[in-house]
Design a protein around this motif. Structure first.
Motif, PDB file in Angstrom:
ATOM      1  N   GLY A 870       0.806  -1.218   0.000  1.00 39.58           N
ATOM      2  CA  GLY A 870       0.000   0.000   0.000  1.00 39.58           C
ATOM      3  C   GLY A 870       0.835   1.262   0.000  1.00 39.58           C
ATOM      4  N   VAL A 871       2.151   1.127  -0.144  1.00 37.90           N
ATOM      5  CA  VAL A 871       3.049   2.277  -0.130  1.00 37.90           C
ATOM      6  C   VAL A 871       3.510   2.580  -1.562  1.00 37.90           C
ATOM      7  CG1 VAL A 871       5.267   3.174   0.703  1.00 37.90           C
ATOM      8  CG2 VAL A 871       3.836   1.736   2.187  1.00 37.90           C
ATOM      9  N   THR A 872       3.495   3.871  -1.913  1.00 33.76           N
ATOM     10  CA  THR A 872       3.969   4.298  -3.220  1.00 33.76           C
ATOM     11  C   THR A 872       5.477   4.102  -3.320  1.00 33.76           C
ATOM     12  OG1 THR A 872       2.199   5.929  -3.407  1.00 33.76           O
ATOM     13  CG2 THR A 872       4.140   6.249  -4.811  1.00 33.76           C
ATOM     14  N   ALA A 897      17.620 -13.072   3.803  1.00 35.09           N
ATOM     15  CA  ALA A 897      18.586 -12.162   3.169  1.00 35.09           C
ATOM     16  C   ALA A 897      17.870 -11.042   2.442  1.00 35.09           C
ATOM     17  CB  ALA A 897      19.473 -12.946   2.214  1.00 35.09           C
ATOM     18  N   LEU A 898      16.733 -11.375   1.794  1.00 36.59           N
ATOM     19  CA  LEU A 898      15.962 -10.338   1.116  1.00 36.59           C
ATOM     20  C   LEU A 898      15.385  -9.346   2.112  1.00 36.59           C
ATOM     21  CD1 LEU A 898      14.459  -8.955  -1.196  1.00 36.59           C
ATOM     22  CD2 LEU A 898      12.698 -10.726  -1.026  1.00 36.59           C
ATOM     23  N   VAL A 899      14.797  -9.859   3.183  1.00 43.83           N
ATOM     24  CA  VAL A 899      14.185  -8.971   4.176  1.00 43.83           C
ATOM     25  C   VAL A 899      15.244  -8.068   4.799  1.00 43.83           C
ATOM     26  CG1 VAL A 899      12.944  -8.878   6.368  1.00 43.83           C
ATOM     27  CG2 VAL A 899      12.300 -10.573   4.642  1.00 43.83           C
ATOM     28  N   SER A 900      16.431  -8.616   5.023  1.00 38.57           N
ATOM     29  CA  SER A 900      17.520  -7.808   5.565  1.00 38.57           C
ATOM     30  C   SER A 900      17.885  -6.683   4.600  1.00 38.57           C
ATOM     31  CB  SER A 900      18.734  -8.706   5.825  1.00 38.57           C
ATOM     32  OG  SER A 900      19.833  -7.935   6.270  1.00 38.57           O
ATOM     33  N   ARG A 901      17.909  -7.002   3.316  1.00 38.75           N
ATOM     34  CA  ARG A 901      18.213  -5.976   2.313  1.00 38.75           C
ATOM     35  C   ARG A 901      17.120  -4.911   2.298  1.00 38.75           C
ATOM     36  NH1 ARG A 901      22.160  -3.997  -1.446  1.00 38.75           N
ATOM     37  NH2 ARG A 901      21.022  -3.021  -3.169  1.00 38.75           N
ATOM     38  N   VAL A 902      15.860  -5.339   2.403  1.00 38.87           N
ATOM     39  CA  VAL A 902      14.752  -4.399   2.439  1.00 38.87           C
ATOM     40  C   VAL A 902      14.909  -3.453   3.628  1.00 38.87           C
ATOM     41  CG1 VAL A 902      12.265  -4.149   2.763  1.00 38.87           C
ATOM     42  CG2 VAL A 902      13.150  -5.927   1.235  1.00 38.87           C
ATOM     43  N   ALA A 903      15.208  -4.009   4.775  1.00 33.97           N
ATOM     44  CA  ALA A 903      15.312  -3.191   5.987  1.00 33.97           C
ATOM     45  C   ALA A 903      16.429  -2.169   5.881  1.00 33.97           C
ATOM     46  CB  ALA A 903      15.531  -4.102   7.199  1.00 33.97           C
ATOM     47  N   ASP A 907      15.910   1.893   5.733  1.00 33.06           N
ATOM     48  CA  ASP A 907      16.540   2.785   6.711  1.00 33.06           C
ATOM     49  C   ASP A 907      17.279   3.920   6.023  1.00 33.06           C
ATOM     50  OD1 ASP A 907      15.592   1.317   8.817  1.00 33.06           O
ATOM     51  OD2 ASP A 907      17.465   0.230   9.187  1.00 33.06           O
ATOM     52  N   SER A 908      17.986   3.585   4.941  1.00 35.11           N
ATOM     53  CA  SER A 908      18.748   4.601   4.214  1.00 35.11           C
ATOM     54  C   SER A 908      17.819   5.649   3.608  1.00 35.11           C
ATOM     55  CB  SER A 908      19.588   3.924   3.136  1.00 35.11           C
ATOM     56  OG  SER A 908      20.241   4.880   2.337  1.00 35.11           O
ATOM     57  N   TRP A 909      16.728   5.190   3.008  1.00 42.27           N
ATOM     58  CA  TRP A 909      15.805   6.124   2.364  1.00 42.27           C
ATOM     59  C   TRP A 909      15.061   6.965   3.389  1.00 42.27           C
ATOM     60  CZ3 TRP A 909      13.805   6.138  -3.030  1.00 42.27           C
ATOM     61  CH2 TRP A 909      14.715   5.528  -3.927  1.00 42.27           C
ATOM     62  N   VAL A 910      14.744   6.381   4.510  1.00 43.32           N
ATOM     63  CA  VAL A 910      14.082   7.152   5.573  1.00 43.32           C
ATOM     64  C   VAL A 910      15.029   8.237   6.082  1.00 43.32           C
ATOM     65  CG1 VAL A 910      13.190   7.044   7.932  1.00 43.32           C
ATOM     66  CG2 VAL A 910      12.484   5.330   6.260  1.00 43.32           C
ATOM     67  N   SER A 911      16.289   7.868   6.291  1.00 44.62           N
ATOM     68  CA  SER A 911      17.258   8.840   6.809  1.00 44.62           C
ATOM     69  C   SER A 911      17.514   9.974   5.818  1.00 44.62           C
ATOM     70  CB  SER A 911      18.576   8.137   7.142  1.00 44.62           C
ATOM     71  OG  SER A 911      19.194   7.641   5.972  1.00 44.62           O
ATOM     72  N   ALA A 918       6.832   5.574   8.904  1.00 45.85           N
ATOM     73  CA  ALA A 918       5.654   4.693   8.950  1.00 45.85           C
ATOM     74  C   ALA A 918       5.552   3.859   7.682  1.00 45.85           C
ATOM     75  CB  ALA A 918       4.384   5.528   9.120  1.00 45.85           C
ATOM     76  N   ASP A 919       5.772   4.498   6.539  1.00 43.33           N
ATOM     77  CA  ASP A 919       5.728   3.746   5.287  1.00 43.33           C
ATOM     78  C   ASP A 919       6.863   2.734   5.221  1.00 43.33           C
ATOM     79  OD1 ASP A 919       3.469   4.954   4.366  1.00 43.33           O
ATOM     80  OD2 ASP A 919       4.491   6.352   3.008  1.00 43.33           O
ATOM     81  N   GLY A 920       7.990   3.101   5.786  1.00 41.36           N
ATOM     82  CA  GLY A 920       9.117   2.182   5.808  1.00 41.36           C
ATOM     83  C   GLY A 920       8.796   0.928   6.593  1.00 41.36           C
ATOM     84  N   GLU A 921       8.113   1.099   7.698  1.00 38.46           N
ATOM     85  CA  GLU A 921       7.733  -0.068   8.503  1.00 38.46           C
ATOM     86  C   GLU A 921       6.777  -0.970   7.741  1.00 38.46           C
ATOM     87  OE1 GLU A 921       6.130   1.585  12.053  1.00 38.46           O
ATOM     88  OE2 GLU A 921       8.092   2.098  12.920  1.00 38.46           O
ATOM     89  N   LYS A 922       5.860  -0.374   6.973  1.00 39.26           N
ATOM     90  CA  LYS A 922       4.923  -1.169   6.181  1.00 39.26           C
ATOM     91  C   LYS A 922       5.675  -1.988   5.120  1.00 39.26           C
ATOM     92  CE  LYS A 922       1.024   2.085   6.505  1.00 39.26           C
ATOM     93  NZ  LYS A 922       0.137   2.977   5.712  1.00 39.26           N
ATOM     94  N   VAL A 923       6.667  -1.356   4.523  1.00 39.58           N
ATOM     95  CA  VAL A 923       7.423  -2.035   3.480  1.00 39.58           C
ATOM     96  C   VAL A 923       8.165  -3.234   4.056  1.00 39.58           C
ATOM     97  CG1 VAL A 923       9.355  -1.813   1.861  1.00 39.58           C
ATOM     98  CG2 VAL A 923       7.653   0.015   2.046  1.00 39.58           C
ATOM     99  N   VAL A 924       8.829  -3.046   5.194  1.00 31.79           N
ATOM    100  CA  VAL A 924       9.593  -4.134   5.789  1.00 31.79           C
ATOM    101  C   VAL A 924       8.656  -5.247   6.242  1.00 31.79           C
ATOM    102  CG1 VAL A 924      11.128  -4.782   7.688  1.00 31.79           C
ATOM    103  CG2 VAL A 924      11.466  -2.608   6.492  1.00 31.79           C
TER     104      VAL A 924
END
Length: 934
Positions: A870-872, A897-903, A907-911, A918-924
């Motif tokens: 649900g995140v753009t 390994a994929l989930v770790s890469r997502v996280a 984090d980088s994009w949020v920073s 909040a959208d970052g948490e939904k993605v992970v």
């Protein structure tokens, strides 16, 4: 200090002092074949075409279409322009259309090029198949070309054909022949009749039956066709605007005899056609006596240089010093002049069946012998061979600007003929081919060696007119056989120093250059390095290759837009209906192959596979045709483009190279080290190699690229060598090799060669497994514009839409990074898939379906394993999206390994403020809940 001698003069002196090259001629293979010596500078050696037999597969299927075309095509059609140019009988053959004929683009100024391509195609077809029909055609062509060269070295001679009453003089269209009459032919007469039988064979306007004049101001002519297509007589002393004329009422029929006569007496002029007066002018003030003694008195030629030479036959031509009566004109319709009531002309009388050779006796009693001549002079210089006169070559030497209607790449055409002759010699060992080729090089050297360096540099720098193709490569190849110092010196005369020096310094100056004018010259410069050891040639060629690939390369391996290069790294900005000229791909393959002989960098063979399996294969239509080779010129890459397999009537440069490509698909499947210690398997293609030096055969059994791997079987005997298996750069995981069922240790690296070294025995079997995956390649200047590849195969959408297809691929991506799960296989059609209702198929299929080679990547939302967050999907300023960055880390060993890469990516994009927390948490969270294909 004495001035330094120019480099070219020093080189010539050195070459003349050299002994014959260490490379020597050797007979090999079939009894009627020769071998081109391999340069000592090559660390690898190719195999001859006869040593590699294609097995069943996509290459053999495409090749068969071309073999059938070559087997059935009447080569006399190709020879027509050579025979016509030499004033020889064409036997009624009709030249091909398009560029290979007098009516082609730019006045047919490239004619002859296609004959060279065809000779090469036939030679390769024979080398590959051993079919005698190809040799027979080659020998027919060599005989005709030998005759044409000999005729060009002589003054023109009468070509007798059946006439109105006996035999007649035929002016074959394209022979540029006319009859030159003595200056006294009109005799200063104040009254006159001129009579001729003509059989026109072409409908070009303003062909002259006769033209008597000094220039374009003072003249008297009879044209078989005026601007309206009907006969016209005119006389003037003040140019075209003051002509006193007579016009016919109907066009003369082609290929039929017609009688034309003009009478002038007092103020009356009358034009007769087939005995009937069709025009009369009773207010004429000019007669031949007003013209005085004229310099140019011609049958078949105009005083206006732009007018065509008369094409057709002449029978009797008579001139009387009086106006014949209507009855006398009628009498001429069924009788020779000598047997008519008019009798022979008293000023001049020529019956063309009464003489042979190149002169015509005058039966009037005035002994005004006429002479057959060519408009361009002649005879030609020793060794010259072409389907047009030397005039194009001569014009180029003083030309400063392009005009292909006058000069269209004469040395390019010479290259194609020269290459065809050399290939014919190598295939058949026919000395006529070597003699013709050597003669051409001797002739070129005699011209070019006399020109200053500055003139040569100017010539070769002119777009199109100065194009010389791969002539340097062919000249050096010929030199390796003849050992003639002049031949190597000739090759050096094509140095384009400005380009060589820039490329040697790795300075990119390609923007704005004509692509195919420059690609093939670098294969020649590599061969010059082989022959001279001058490193600047090889350095320049390597750097040049790197300027084109990948910086100006489309996904299919092609380059250029409307034949030209644009700025470096502009791909999306150069996509058009005229993208990727097919000749460019052909020549880039040749250059890549040749560079690989010197430097075994796998990138050259990676490109070779890309270009061969996509553009080159896809440029040939999957259809039989007796008349056309059915090969593309441009590969339009705009959305919905339909490939044109018969451009410009089917005889362009690209159809020529396409014929060559389709008969040498196997030329780079295998190479061997110079000392025979290793065998390189460059391409996975069904084929059987006979490696005579080792006493073994190597057979590949595969349906690649419909099969993801190949089985290689050793036969014939026992031999020790390294088997070097290419690991494609796209094969990032899963490449495996077994020998006799046992895995071979080692980790194959993508973009390398994997080596298996052992003593091989007959029956040894190597299995190579090469898993494919679907991936995208992004346009360098627009990452959202992408092309799809499945292993080596470019997949194109088939849709009539003229807008870029919107494509999303991440939703079902596999942990390996393979995007294929987003597509649905089409049952019963290998390598065909659907996505959002659109079929995607291999580019190499030669269909006329509208295609989309590039698609617009659209990933608006973030989803994993078909689970939507649900995140753009956010993007950076350069167009890179969050999902792009996540999947750039593939392959992933497992879900964790994929989930770790997502996280970490989130984090980088949020920073950076590109994504909310909040959208970052939904993605992970979504990534953790989803299920994935391995």
């Amino acid at each position: 200090m004495a001035p330094a001698l120019p480099r070219r003069i020093l080189l010539k002196a050195t070459l003349l002092a050299m002994a014959a090259p260490t490379m020597t001629y050797a007979a090999t293979g079939r009894a009627a074949a020769a071998t081109l010596p391999a340069p000592s500078a090559w660390t690898l050696r190719p195999f001859e075409l006869k040593d590699v037999k294609l097995g069943q597969g996509i290459f053999a299927t495409k090749r068969q279409l071309m073999l059938d075309h070559g087997r059935g095509y009447d080569v006399n059609r190709l020879l027509q322009v050579f025979r016509a140019n030499a004033g020889l009988s064409t036997g009624g053959a009709v030249a091909p259309g398009g560029w290979e004929g007098l009516d082609g683009e730019a006045n047919g100024n490239l004619r002859g090029h296609y004959t060279g391509h065809f000779l090469t195609m036939l030679s390769q077809a024979y080398a590959s198949t051993g079919d005698q029909v190809y040799v027979d055609k080659i020998r027919t062509m060599l005989g005709a070309l030998t005759d044409a060269r000999a005729a060009l070295r002589q003054d023109p001679r009468i070509l007798s054909v059946t006439g109105k009453f006996g035999t007649a003089q035929d002016n074959v269209r394209g022979s540029y022949q006319y009859v030159d009459l003595p200056a006294a032919v009109l005799g200063g007469a104040s009254a006159v009749t001129l009579s001729a039988w003509v059989k026109p064979t072409h409908n070009a306007n303003w062909q002259r039956v006769f033209d008597f004049g000094n220039n374009t101001t003072r003249y008297m002519y009879l044209a078989a066709r005026n601007g309206s297509g009907v006969p016209r007589f005119a006389i003037t002393t003040n140019g075209p605007g003051r002509e006193q004329g007579l016009n016919g009422t109907a066009a003369l029929p082609l290929n039929q005899w017609s009688h034309l006569a003009v009478t002038i007496s007092g103020s009356t002029g009358t034009l007769y056609v087939n005995g009937t007066a069709v025009a009369q002018n009773t207010s004429m003030s000019l007669t031949p006596s007003a013209l005085g003694t004229l310099a140019n008195n011609w049958l078949g030629r105009s005083n206006f240089s732009s007018d065509p030479v008369f094409a057709g036959a002449f029978d009797e031509f008579n001139v009387w010093s009086r106006a014949l009566t209507a009855d006398e004109i009628t009498s001429l319709q069924g009788n020779r002049a000598a047997d008519s009531s008019a009798d022979r002309g008293d000023l001049a009388s020529y019956a063309f069946d009464e003489t042979t050779g190149g002169t015509f006796a005058d039966a009037s009693g005035r002994e005004l012998t006429a002479t057959l001549r060519r408009t361009w002079g002649g005879p030609s210089h020793p060794g010259f061979l072409a389907a047009y006169p030397e005039t194009q070559f001569i014009d180029l030497e003083s030309r400063t600007s392009p005009d292909y209607t006058k000069v269209w790449a004469p040395y390019y055409t010479a290259h194609k003929i020269l290459k065809g002759l050399l290939d014919a010699y190598l295939a058949t060992d026919d000395d006529r081919a070597l003699d013709l080729a050597s003669g051409m090089c001797d002739w070129m050297y005699s011209r070019l060696s006399k020109l200053p360096d500055a003139t040569l540099q100017r010539m070769w720098g002119i777009f199109s007119s100065g194009e010389f193709g791969g002539i340097v490569e062919t000249i050096v190849d010929l030199y390796s056989i003849t050992g003639a110092a002049d031949h190597l010196a000739l090759a050096k005369l094509f140095d384009l120093d400005k380009l060589i020096d820039a490329c040697a310094a790795n300075t990119d100056t390609l923007n704005g250059l004509h692509a195919n004018q420059h690609i093939p010259i670098f294969t020649g410069y590599v061969r010059l390095y082989d022959a001279t050891g001058e490193t600047r040639y090889l350095t320049a060629a390597k750097n040049f290759w790197g300027m084109v690939i990948p910086h100006r390369m489309f996904g299919i391996g092609g380059t250029s837009t409307a034949e030209f290069w644009k700025a470096r790294d502009v791909i999306a900005g150069t996509i058009s209906d005229t993208s990727a000229e097919s000749c460019c791909a052909y020549n880039l393959l040749k250059l890549s192959r040749m560079l690989f002989f010197h430097d075994q960098d796998p990138k050259y063979m990676d490109y070779y596979e890309r270009g061969l399996y996509n553009q080159v294969l896809g440029s040939k239509q999957d259809k039989a045709d007796a008349e056309k080779p059915l090969v593309t010129y441009f590969i339009g890459l705009t959305p919905g483009h339909v490939r044109d397999y018969t451009p410009k009537q089917g005889t362009t440069c690209c159809e020529g190279t396409g014929m060559e490509s389709a008969t040498k698909y196997q030329d780079s499947v295998y190479f061997r080290k110079a000392d025979n210690s290793a065998l390189y398997v460059n391409l996975y293609s069904p084929s059987t190699l006979t490696w005579s030096e080792k006493g073994v055969t190597v057979t590949q059994t595969t349906d690649y690229p419909r099969e993801q791997g190949s089985t290689i079987t050793i036969g014939g005997g026992s031999a020790s060598f390294e088997l070097k298996l290419r690991v494609p750069s796209w094969a990032t995981s899963g490449f495996r090799v077994t020998v006799n069922g046992s895995a071979v240790s080692g980790t194959p690296a993508a973009g390398s060669y994997f080596t298996v070294s052992r003593t091989w025995s007959s029956g040894d079997t190597v299995r190579v497994t090469i898993p494919f995956r679907l991936r995208v390649e992004k346009a360098l200047d627009d990452p959202s514009l992408q092309t799809l590849f499945y292993g080596p195969v470019n997949l194109v959408g088939r849709s009539t839409s003229t807008s870029h297809l919107q494509v999303g691929l991440y939703r079902n991506a596999a942990l390996s990074g393979d995007l294929l799960p987003s597509l649905t296989p089409v049952s019963g059609k290998p390598l065909h898939y659907t996505l959002n209702g659109t079929e995607f198929a291999p580019f190499h299929e030669g269909t006329e379906d509208p295609t989309h080679a590039y698609v617009r990547r659209s990933e608006p939302g973030i989803a994993f394993g078909n689970t939507d967050s649900g995140v753009t999907n956010p993007a950076r300023s350069d167009g890179t999206t969050l999902l792009d960055e996540i999947w750039a880390g593939a392959p992933f060993h497992n879900k964790g390994a994929l989930v770790s890469r997502v996280a970490s990516t989130v984090d980088s994009w949020v920073s950076e403020g590109l994504l909310t927390e909040a959208d970052g948490e939904k993605v992970v969270s979504t990534a953790g809940k989803a299920t994935y294909v391995p």
